[in-house]
Design an enzyme around this catalytic site. Structure first.
Site, mmCIF file in Angstrom:
data_model
loop_
_atom_site.group_PDB
_atom_site.id
_atom_site.type_symbol
_atom_site.label_atom_id
_atom_site.label_comp_id
_atom_site.label_asym_id
_atom_site.label_seq_id
_atom_site.Cartn_x
_atom_site.Cartn_y
_atom_site.Cartn_z
ATOM 1 N N CYS A 1 0.824 -1.207 0.000
ATOM 2 C CA CYS A 1 0.000 0.000 0.000
ATOM 3 C C CYS A 1 0.868 1.272 0.000
ATOM 4 O O CYS A 1 1.515 1.543 -1.000
ATOM 5 C CB CYS A 1 -0.977 -0.071 1.164
ATOM 6 S SG CYS A 1 -2.473 0.855 0.836
ATOM 7 N N GLU B 1 -0.904 -8.218 5.738
ATOM 8 C CA GLU B 1 -0.560 -8.368 7.164
ATOM 9 C C GLU B 1 -1.781 -8.217 8.065
ATOM 10 O O GLU B 1 -1.689 -8.479 9.255
ATOM 11 C CB GLU B 1 0.556 -7.383 7.552
ATOM 12 C CG GLU B 1 0.124 -5.945 7.835
ATOM 13 C CD GLU B 1 -0.220 -5.144 6.579
ATOM 14 O OE1 GLU B 1 -0.189 -5.698 5.469
ATOM 15 O OE2 GLU B 1 -0.566 -3.949 6.727
ATOM 16 N N HIS C 1 -3.230 -4.951 1.950
ATOM 17 C CA HIS C 1 -2.546 -5.285 3.204
ATOM 18 C C HIS C 1 -2.679 -6.783 3.481
ATOM 19 O O HIS C 1 -3.709 -7.213 3.986
ATOM 20 C CB HIS C 1 -3.195 -4.548 4.384
ATOM 21 C CG HIS C 1 -2.996 -3.066 4.351
ATOM 22 N ND1 HIS C 1 -2.063 -2.433 5.129
ATOM 23 C CD2 HIS C 1 -3.610 -2.102 3.642
ATOM 24 C CE1 HIS C 1 -2.112 -1.129 4.904
ATOM 25 N NE2 HIS C 1 -3.047 -0.903 4.003
HETATM 26 N N1 GLN Z 1 -3.589 6.364 0.963
HETATM 27 C C1 GLN Z 1 -2.304 6.091 1.553
HETATM 28 C C2 GLN Z 1 -1.199 6.872 0.853
HETATM 29 O O1 GLN Z 1 -1.425 7.486 -0.127
HETATM 30 C C3 GLN Z 1 -2.005 4.615 1.506
HETATM 31 C C4 GLN Z 1 -3.000 3.871 2.332
HETATM 32 C C5 GLN Z 1 -2.470 2.648 2.985
HETATM 33 O O2 GLN Z 1 -1.278 2.414 3.080
HETATM 34 N N2 GLN Z 1 -3.371 1.862 3.513
HETATM 35 O O3 GLN Z 1 -0.094 6.854 1.295
#
Ligand code: GLN
Length: 188
Positions: free
Chosen positions: A78, A170, A168
């Site tokens: 992410c 995890e 994610h």
């Molecule tokens: N929206 C977040 C970003 O732009 C990422 C979201 C996440 O890691 N769950 O960094």
């Protein structure tokens, strides 16, 4: 084998837990010295802009970039994927540039639009995944392999020993994506 988890902000603890459940030594990375002796590093989810600010302040930006250039296996989930990406389509900055993909930040909308789903991963079948304001992968470079998809879109990609997920892993009980990363670290 010792694996680091970038711990300046975000879901570091959950990754550390997954790694210890898999029986490997897992250490939080907060300072440049923490990079010594690692066989791989996980860049967790969280907020990529905050993570970049904090890791730069900790003096980690250059040594981390250098370690990646020298081939340290890395897994970005992410926000971590956003840090690794070559290009962010809707953001003026670029961070580590270690993975030849273009990502769009916050493509799945707001926090309340977060959801859990099954993604299809090569060789693993269906894997549970949590998406939280996830980025979307909009372009995949020629050296990048799509390992996982959701509704036909890439969600898990690999370039050499660099792995990136928009979701994610995890936050689920399923450790197979972490196992996949560890197998890249063993090779790396
Ligand atoms: N929206 C977040 C970003 O732009 C990422 C979201 C996440 O890691 N769950 O960094």
């Amino acid at each position: 084998m010792k694996i680091g988890v970038l711990a300046v902000q975000g879901a570091a603890r959950e990754h550390l837990l997954c790694l210890s459940r898999l029986g490997v030594e897992a250490v939080p990375v907060l300072r440049p010295a923490d990079l010594a002796g690692l066989s791989g590093i996980i860049l967790p989810g969280g907020e990529s802009t905050a993570q970049w600010r904090l890791l730069s302040r900790a003096g980690l930006a250059d040594p981390l970039q250098e370690a990646l250039r020298e081939g340290l296996p890395a897994f970005g989930t992410c926000a971590g994927l956003i840090l690794l990406a070559q290009e962010i389509t809707n953001w003026p900055e670029r961070y580590l540039g270690a993975l030849d993909v273009a990502v769009e930040r916050n493509a799945t909308g707001r926090q309340v639009d977060s959801f859990e789903a099954k993604v299809r991963v090569d060789g693993l079948g269906e894997v549970p995944a949590v998406f939280i304001r996830a980025p979307a992968i909009r372009r995949v470079g020629p050296g990048v392999e799509v390992l996982g998809t959701y509704e036909g879109e890439p969600v898990l990609v690999r370039q050499g020993s660099v792995l990136g997920a928009t979701f994610h892993p995890e936050l689920t009980e399923d450790l197979r994506v972490h196992e996949l990363f560890l197998s890249l670290c063993r090779k790396g």
